[in-house]
Design an enzyme around this catalytic site. Structure first.
Site, PDB file in Angstrom:
ATOM      1  N   GLY A  12      12.241   0.874   2.342  1.00  0.00           N
ATOM      2  CA  GLY A  12      12.580   1.153   0.951  1.00  0.00           C
ATOM      3  C   GLY A  12      11.792   0.377  -0.083  1.00  0.00           C
ATOM      4  O   GLY A  12      12.259   0.155  -1.199  1.00  0.00           O
ATOM      5  N   HIS A 109       3.032   9.960  -0.440  1.00  0.00           N
ATOM      6  CA  HIS A 109       2.370  10.054   0.863  1.00  0.00           C
ATOM      7  C   HIS A 109       1.266   8.996   0.919  1.00  0.00           C
ATOM      8  O   HIS A 109       0.484   8.875  -0.025  1.00  0.00           O
ATOM      9  CB  HIS A 109       1.782  11.454   1.064  1.00  0.00           C
ATOM     10  CG  HIS A 109       1.133  11.606   2.392  1.00  0.00           C
ATOM     11  ND1 HIS A 109       1.855  11.738   3.561  1.00  0.00           N
ATOM     12  CD2 HIS A 109      -0.176  11.581   2.766  1.00  0.00           C
ATOM     13  CE1 HIS A 109       1.014  11.800   4.583  1.00  0.00           C
ATOM     14  NE2 HIS A 109      -0.220  11.709   4.134  1.00  0.00           N
TER      15      HIS A 109
HETATM   16  C1  GAR Z   1       5.305   4.283   2.856  1.00  0.00           C
HETATM   17  O1  GAR Z   1       3.971   3.931   3.137  1.00  0.00           O
HETATM   18  C2  GAR Z   1       5.381   5.736   2.497  1.00  0.00           C
HETATM   19  O2  GAR Z   1       4.283   6.193   1.759  1.00  0.00           O
HETATM   20  C3  GAR Z   1       5.396   6.377   3.851  1.00  0.00           C
HETATM   21  O3  GAR Z   1       6.156   5.523   4.657  1.00  0.00           O
HETATM   22  C4  GAR Z   1       6.163   4.205   4.118  1.00  0.00           C
HETATM   23  C5  GAR Z   1       7.602   3.847   3.845  1.00  0.00           C
HETATM   24  O4  GAR Z   1       7.740   2.714   3.107  1.00  0.00           O
HETATM   25  N1  GAR Z   1       5.954   7.688   3.760  1.00  0.00           N
HETATM   26  C6  GAR Z   1       5.631   8.677   4.582  1.00  0.00           C
HETATM   27  O5  GAR Z   1       4.822   8.577   5.475  1.00  0.00           O
HETATM   28  C7  GAR Z   1       6.373   9.966   4.290  1.00  0.00           C
HETATM   29  N2  GAR Z   1       5.823  11.064   5.020  1.00  0.00           N
HETATM   30  P1  GAR Z   1       9.040   2.280   2.299  1.00  0.00           P
HETATM   31  O6  GAR Z   1      10.269   2.728   3.085  1.00  0.00           O
HETATM   32  O7  GAR Z   1       8.927   0.775   2.285  1.00  0.00           O
HETATM   33  O8  GAR Z   1       8.975   2.894   0.935  1.00  0.00           O
END
Ligand code: GAR
Length: 206
Positions: A12, A109
């Site tokens: 998150g 993304h």
């Molecule tokens: C982030 O890098 C986001 O861009 C990616 O997962 C990570 C989650 O981080 N999202 C995806 O790959 C969606 N397809 P977070 O939970 O710390 O925001």
């Protein structure tokens, strides 16, 4: 002030970047509900700490993907959500969800779409693929969510350098710090100010 709902699956940090931007007064909005597709996601604690309503909805608890989509959409609709942010959300939702929030859902993304995106490209896998391909520039993209994975109209992008000694983890961190945590709050701000429109599948910013 817009009412924001968030879909999360993990740490998150992107949700946190949006919450911090709201605290700074950059975004005229309020995160009012957070839904996680996974038990124990740290994103839920971030919500809890700020007194934001949060819950876990597991796909396996529903008889079909369509039932899951409907339950999620009902949840947000009951809370009069203006914008849904996918913040590290690792599931692909079907038309039953997407059609009910058309042009009101955005996703971050961790690559420059249309590269390294689509089914199977999520989280660290994206950065592994980037390193395997040997590209020297990657980045992040914020886009509207449509039924086709990672293919909705692009709102903002930011490029990040790939270094020779990067691991998927170091690259992921740099992409977050130099791109994701900057452009995601910026995109939410543009949406909240009513400055985004879509013409023939292309986002125009005012
Ligand atoms: C982030 O890098 C986001 O861009 C990616 O997962 C990570 C989650 O981080 N999202 C995806 O790959 C969606 N397809 P977070 O939970 O710390 O925001």
């Amino acid at each position: 002030m817009i009412r924001i709902g968030a879909l999360v699956s993990g740490g998150g940090t992107n949700l946190q970047a949006i919450l911090d931007a709201i605290d700074r007064g950059d975004i005229d909005g309020k995160v009012v509900a957070v839904v996680s597709s996974k038990d124990g996601a740290y994103a839920l604690e971030r919500a809890e700490k700020r007194g934001i309503e949060n819950t876990v909805m597991l796909k396996k608890d529903y008889p079909s993907p369509e039932d899951y989509d409907r339950a999620l959409a009902d949840y947000f609709e009951e809370r009069s959500i203006d914008l849904i942010v996918y913040a590290g959300f690792m599931l692909i939702l079907g038309e039953g969800f997407v059609n009910r929030f058309k042009n009101r859902m955005i996703n971050i993304h961790p690559a420059l779409i249309p590269s390294f995106c689509g089914k199977g490209y999520y989280g660290l896998h994206v950065h592994e693929a980037v390193l395997k391909a040997g590209v020297k520039v990657t980045g992040a993209t914020v886009h509207f969510v449509t039924a086709e994975c990672d293919a909705g109209p692009i709102i903002l992008q930011k490029a990040v350098e790939v270094l020779d000694d990067d691991t998927p983890e170091t690259l992921q961190r740099r992409v977050m710090e130099q791109a994701e945590w900057i452009i995601y709050p910026e995109a939410v701000k543009l949406f909240a100010e009513g400055r985004l429109s879509i013409e023939n599948g292309i986002v125009k910013r005012r």
